[in-house]
Motif scaffolding. Structure first.
Motif, short mmCIF file in Angstrom:
data_model
loop_
_atom_site.label_atom_id
_atom_site.label_comp_id
_atom_site.label_asym_id
_atom_site.label_seq_id
_atom_site.Cartn_x
_atom_site.Cartn_y
_atom_site.Cartn_z
N SER A 1 -85.14 -56.61 41.37
CA SER A 1 -83.95 -57.00 41.98
C SER A 1 -83.60 -56.50 43.16
O SER A 1 -83.18 -57.09 44.51
CB SER A 1 -82.73 -56.19 40.99
N GLY A 2 -84.37 -55.18 43.83
CA GLY A 2 -84.60 -54.89 45.06
C GLY A 2 -85.51 -55.71 45.67
O GLY A 2 -84.94 -56.05 47.15
N ALA A 3 -86.60 -56.25 45.18
CA ALA A 3 -87.43 -57.54 45.87
C ALA A 3 -86.50 -58.56 46.16
O ALA A 3 -86.70 -59.27 47.35
CB ALA A 3 -88.76 -57.58 45.17
N GLU A 4 -85.60 -58.97 45.32
CA GLU A 4 -84.99 -60.47 45.27
C GLU A 4 -84.03 -60.13 46.54
O GLU A 4 -83.89 -61.03 47.34
CB GLU A 4 -84.21 -60.54 44.03
N ALA A 5 -83.40 -59.13 46.62
CA ALA A 5 -82.32 -58.75 47.91
C ALA A 5 -83.10 -58.90 49.19
O ALA A 5 -82.45 -59.74 50.21
CB ALA A 5 -81.77 -57.61 47.65
N LEU A 6 -84.34 -58.36 49.14
CA LEU A 6 -85.10 -58.49 50.56
C LEU A 6 -85.46 -59.77 50.79
O LEU A 6 -85.43 -60.41 52.07
CB LEU A 6 -86.36 -57.29 50.34
N LEU A 7 -85.96 -60.50 50.02
CA LEU A 7 -86.34 -61.92 49.68
C LEU A 7 -84.95 -62.77 50.33
O LEU A 7 -85.60 -63.63 50.97
CB LEU A 7 -87.12 -62.58 48.75
N ASP A 8 -84.02 -62.48 49.82
CA ASP A 8 -82.59 -63.27 50.18
C ASP A 8 -82.49 -63.29 51.75
O ASP A 8 -82.23 -64.27 52.38
CB ASP A 8 -81.54 -62.89 49.19
N GLN A 9 -82.54 -61.85 52.20
CA GLN A 9 -82.62 -61.60 53.53
C GLN A 9 -83.30 -62.39 54.43
O GLN A 9 -83.17 -63.24 55.48
CB GLN A 9 -82.96 -60.25 53.74
N TYR B 1 -89.41 -71.70 54.80
CA TYR B 1 -88.06 -71.55 54.30
C TYR B 1 -87.99 -71.99 52.73
O TYR B 1 -87.57 -71.53 51.98
CB TYR B 1 -87.04 -72.17 55.16
N GLY B 2 -88.64 -73.29 52.58
CA GLY B 2 -88.80 -73.96 51.35
C GLY B 2 -89.38 -72.91 50.34
O GLY B 2 -88.91 -72.76 49.25
N VAL B 3 -90.66 -72.40 50.74
CA VAL B 3 -91.49 -71.46 49.88
C VAL B 3 -90.75 -70.16 49.49
O VAL B 3 -90.59 -69.69 48.24
CB VAL B 3 -92.65 -71.16 50.80
N ALA B 4 -90.07 -69.64 50.43
CA ALA B 4 -89.33 -68.39 50.38
C ALA B 4 -88.02 -68.57 49.42
O ALA B 4 -87.79 -67.92 48.58
CB ALA B 4 -88.65 -67.84 51.59
N GLY B 5 -87.57 -69.79 49.66
CA GLY B 5 -86.44 -70.08 48.68
C GLY B 5 -86.52 -70.44 47.12
O GLY B 5 -86.29 -70.05 45.98
N GLU B 6 -87.93 -70.90 46.71
CA GLU B 6 -88.52 -71.22 45.52
C GLU B 6 -89.03 -69.88 45.03
O GLU B 6 -88.76 -69.54 43.99
CB GLU B 6 -89.93 -72.30 45.76
N LEU B 7 -89.62 -68.90 45.87
CA LEU B 7 -89.94 -67.81 45.52
C LEU B 7 -88.49 -66.83 44.91
O LEU B 7 -88.76 -66.00 44.18
CB LEU B 7 -90.84 -66.83 46.33
N LEU B 8 -87.47 -67.03 45.66
CA LEU B 8 -86.11 -66.33 45.45
C LEU B 8 -85.79 -66.60 43.95
O LEU B 8 -85.28 -65.95 43.14
CB LEU B 8 -85.43 -66.76 46.33
N GLY B 9 -86.04 -68.13 43.65
CA GLY B 9 -85.72 -68.36 42.40
C GLY B 9 -86.56 -67.86 41.27
O GLY B 9 -86.18 -67.54 40.30
N THR B 10 -87.76 -67.69 41.82
CA THR B 10 -88.82 -67.04 40.79
C THR B 10 -88.41 -65.84 40.32
O THR B 10 -88.62 -65.29 39.38
CB THR B 10 -90.28 -67.25 41.37
N LEU B 11 -88.06 -65.16 41.37
CA LEU B 11 -87.79 -63.61 41.18
C LEU B 11 -86.63 -63.66 40.22
O LEU B 11 -86.54 -62.68 39.55
CB LEU B 11 -87.62 -63.06 42.49
N ARG B 12 -85.46 -64.16 40.72
CA ARG B 12 -84.43 -64.06 39.72
C ARG B 12 -84.72 -64.48 38.18
O ARG B 12 -84.40 -63.78 37.33
CB ARG B 12 -83.50 -64.89 40.35
N SER B 13 -85.55 -65.65 38.01
CA SER B 13 -86.05 -65.75 36.78
C SER B 13 -86.85 -64.58 36.06
O SER B 13 -86.85 -64.34 35.00
CB SER B 13 -86.97 -67.29 36.56
N LEU B 14 -87.70 -64.03 36.75
CA LEU B 14 -88.60 -62.97 36.54
C LEU B 14 -87.87 -61.79 36.15
O LEU B 14 -88.10 -61.20 35.31
CB LEU B 14 -89.51 -62.49 37.56
#
Length: 268
Positions: free
Chosen positions: A95-103, A35-48
């Motif tokens: 942005s599409g990958a971000e939505a899926l990672l958020d799910q 969960y923590g890793v996914a959350g950090e990657l979600l923030g990474t994708l938003r910045s990317l």
């Protein structure tokens, strides 16, 4: 550390960080970290995504300064525009990958991971010349002979105690992309010719972990862990016992396995 004012340097640091994550995530020992890793990657994708949009804008901002090596500004401007368009499209894909990672993050956030029904303890890990001998044995007589050989290093509760004290306990035997795994009953053989190592793991009932760990801590009973006070002492005592049972005068073969090798004509 990020400089926040040098995009080229920060991009290099980001690449190295993601390379490190790709290496570290080859094996996940604790599902609680997902969960923590996914959350950090979600923030990474938003910045990317934001970075790609800003790079696209920069291409358009400096489009008038673009030229090919031969000085053709029209072609340079066309390439600058094409780069800006490609970067903008990449941002939309992110942005599409971000939505899926958020799910995925939402699903992981609802999971309460339960203790494993079984675990694996490390029996022995060999590398270098000792591993080469076992790899040769696999080539000559198959994985069954290699597993029978390595089972000579399993001393039951003593091996389990040493593994628990040293933290060599896994939900699944550590296995990378370049490694092969063979199961036989309660044992799993993992080996890699590319990296030149061989390991044997044994199934362990987590329900007995408290009792076994307590035994290892109190150091009561008999065996190589009897007088050990630390994890290093436990490992040292176990290694000393292994040394004492190496009986064929060649490399690291226990007496009973040495006899099997001689019977099969595998002695060197």
């Amino acid at each position: 550390m990020p400089t926040f004012n040098d995009p080229a340097a920060v991009a290099e640091e980001a690449r190295q960080a993601m390379r490190g994550l790709a290496h570290a995530s080859q094996r996940i020992d604790d599902p609680d970290v997902l969960y923590g890793v996914a959350g950090e990657l979600l923030g990474t994708l938003r910045s990317l995504e934001q970075s790609l949009i800003q790079l696209s804008g920069a291409c358009l901002t400096y489009q008038g300064r673009a030229a090919h090596d031969d000085g053709d500004r029209n072609l340079g401007a066309a390439d600058a525009w094409a780069a800006a368009d490609a970067l903008a499209q990449a941002a939309r894909h992110i942005s599409g990958a971000e939505a899926l990672l958020d799910q995925a993050s939402g699903h992981l956030g609802r999971i309460a991971w339960q203790p494993p029904l079984r675990q694996w303890v490390s029996v022995v890990f060999l590398q270098g010349e000792e591993a080469d001998r076992v790899l040769d044995l696999i080539d000559q007589d198959g994985t069954e002979a290699a597993m029978e050989h390595l089972r000579g290093f399993d001393y039951g509760e003593e091996t389990t105690s040493a593994a628990l004290v040293n933290g060599h306990v896994y939900d699944e035997p550590p296995t990378g992309m370049s490694e092969q795994r063979v199961n036989d009953g309660a044992y799993a053989l993992v080996y890699s010719r590319a990296f030149g190592h061989v390991a044997l793991y044994r199934e362990h009932d987590p329900a007995s972990e408290t009792t076994t760990a307590s035994t290892a801590t109190e150091m009561t009973g008999t065996g190589p862990v009897q007088d050990a006070a630390t994890a290093e002492d436990v490992q040292r005592a176990l290694e000393e016992r292994r040394d004492r049972v190496r009986g064929d005068g060649s490399w690291f073969t226990p007496d009973r396995i040495a006899q099997i090798k001689r019977d099969r004509g595998l002695g060197r």
